[in-house]
Design an enzyme around this catalytic site. Structure first.
Site, PDB file in Angstrom:
ATOM      1  N   SER B  63       0.835  -1.215   0.000  1.00  0.00           N
ATOM      2  CA  SER B  63       0.000   0.000   0.000  1.00  0.00           C
ATOM      3  C   SER B  63       0.869   1.264   0.000  1.00  0.00           C
ATOM      4  O   SER B  63       1.588   1.479  -0.953  1.00  0.00           O
ATOM      5  CB  SER B  63      -1.053   0.022   1.101  1.00  0.00           C
ATOM      6  OG  SER B  63      -2.027  -0.977   0.840  1.00  0.00           O
ATOM      7  N   HIS B  68       3.357  14.599   5.710  1.00  0.00           N
ATOM      8  CA  HIS B  68       3.271  16.034   5.433  1.00  0.00           C
ATOM      9  C   HIS B  68       3.830  16.748   6.650  1.00  0.00           C
ATOM     10  O   HIS B  68       3.419  16.432   7.775  1.00  0.00           O
ATOM     11  CB  HIS B  68       1.826  16.470   5.200  1.00  0.00           C
ATOM     12  CG  HIS B  68       1.127  15.674   4.140  1.00  0.00           C
ATOM     13  ND1 HIS B  68       1.408  15.821   2.802  1.00  0.00           N
ATOM     14  CD2 HIS B  68       0.204  14.690   4.214  1.00  0.00           C
ATOM     15  CE1 HIS B  68       0.658  14.989   2.097  1.00  0.00           C
ATOM     16  NE2 HIS B  68      -0.078  14.279   2.928  1.00  0.00           N
ATOM     17  N   CYS B  83      -0.726  -3.797   4.207  1.00  0.00           N
ATOM     18  CA  CYS B  83      -1.548  -4.988   4.044  1.00  0.00           C
ATOM     19  C   CYS B  83      -0.686  -6.218   4.298  1.00  0.00           C
ATOM     20  O   CYS B  83       0.539  -6.125   4.395  1.00  0.00           O
ATOM     21  CB  CYS B  83      -2.113  -5.076   2.621  1.00  0.00           C
ATOM     22  SG  CYS B  83      -3.192  -3.705   2.202  1.00  0.00           S
TER      23      CYS B  83
END
Lengths: 140, 140
Positions: B63, B68, B83
């Site tokens: 995934s 940020h 996952c």
């Protein structure tokens, strides 16, 4: 960037497997979703998996959008993380249509710092994910 | 990919502003976190904002990870979405150290399809975000 973010976590079900496995279509859908959210796409990166499945990320000036698809399950997992004056809700609707999903489930998480400078996630209340149905393709 | 995912949403506070504004350091920290989670990095993309702030995304076979940063607020917002047999918890700890955060708050969201093929997010229970403190730099 504004330090207060809106993060939509969206699970799309019953999608068109061919669309979910088409890297270019997934990418263009994500960029269209970015524009619908009133955000500014800066960088896009995608990856197609073997034998199937696509991951795509759009870095936007207001954070990011991401998608992971499982064509074999008709399922896609999407994040719309935006800050400032952008609105991730229209982006969700764009992909509901573009992926030809029968329905989606989504929640909105508050990210970042609230106006008092405290973590916004800690003060939010969890609600049961909202359910939305897509348009019936036979009716279109 | 396994259709059942673990998605950690982590808010780091009290970080070292110089680290948060250094694109290369943010990127290497995110890749190190990917390895700590026992995931396989495939593509990395970063963007530095003017006058400050960095966004980074690592697409992994399981995934994605994203960050940020707001150096001016000593704050970073991070997602570890994995996952399969990978474990996002050690990745969280790597960045707690690498960003020199005083503390972080995090929740884990269940994504994807449960073993019965139903949306995992709908059946999970929200818990108050967990608080974790970083090591005291003065004690190191």
């Amino acid at each position: 960037m504004d330090t207060l973010g809106r993060h939509l976590l969206v699970e799309y079900f019953g999608c068109n497997p061919r669309i979910l496995d088409d890297e270019a279509t997934v990418e263009s859908g994500l960029v269209e979703a970015a524009h619908a959210a009133n955000t500014t796409p800066l960088r896009t990166v995608t990856h197609r998996f073997a034998p199937h499945g696509v991951t795509g990320v759009v870095i936007i000036a207001e954070s990011h959008l991401s998608i992971h698809t499982w064509p074999e399950a008709g399922y896609a997992s999407v994040d719309f993380f935006t800050c400032g004056k952008s609105d991730p809700l229209p982006a969700k609707d764009v992909l509901l249509s573009r992926l030809q999903a029968t329905h989606c489930e989504w929640v909105e998480i508050k990210r970042g710092l609230d106006p008092q400078g405290k973590g916004a996630m800690s003060s939010m209340r969890w609600t049961t994910p909202q359910l939305e149905h897509g348009a019936d393709p036979a009716a279109e």
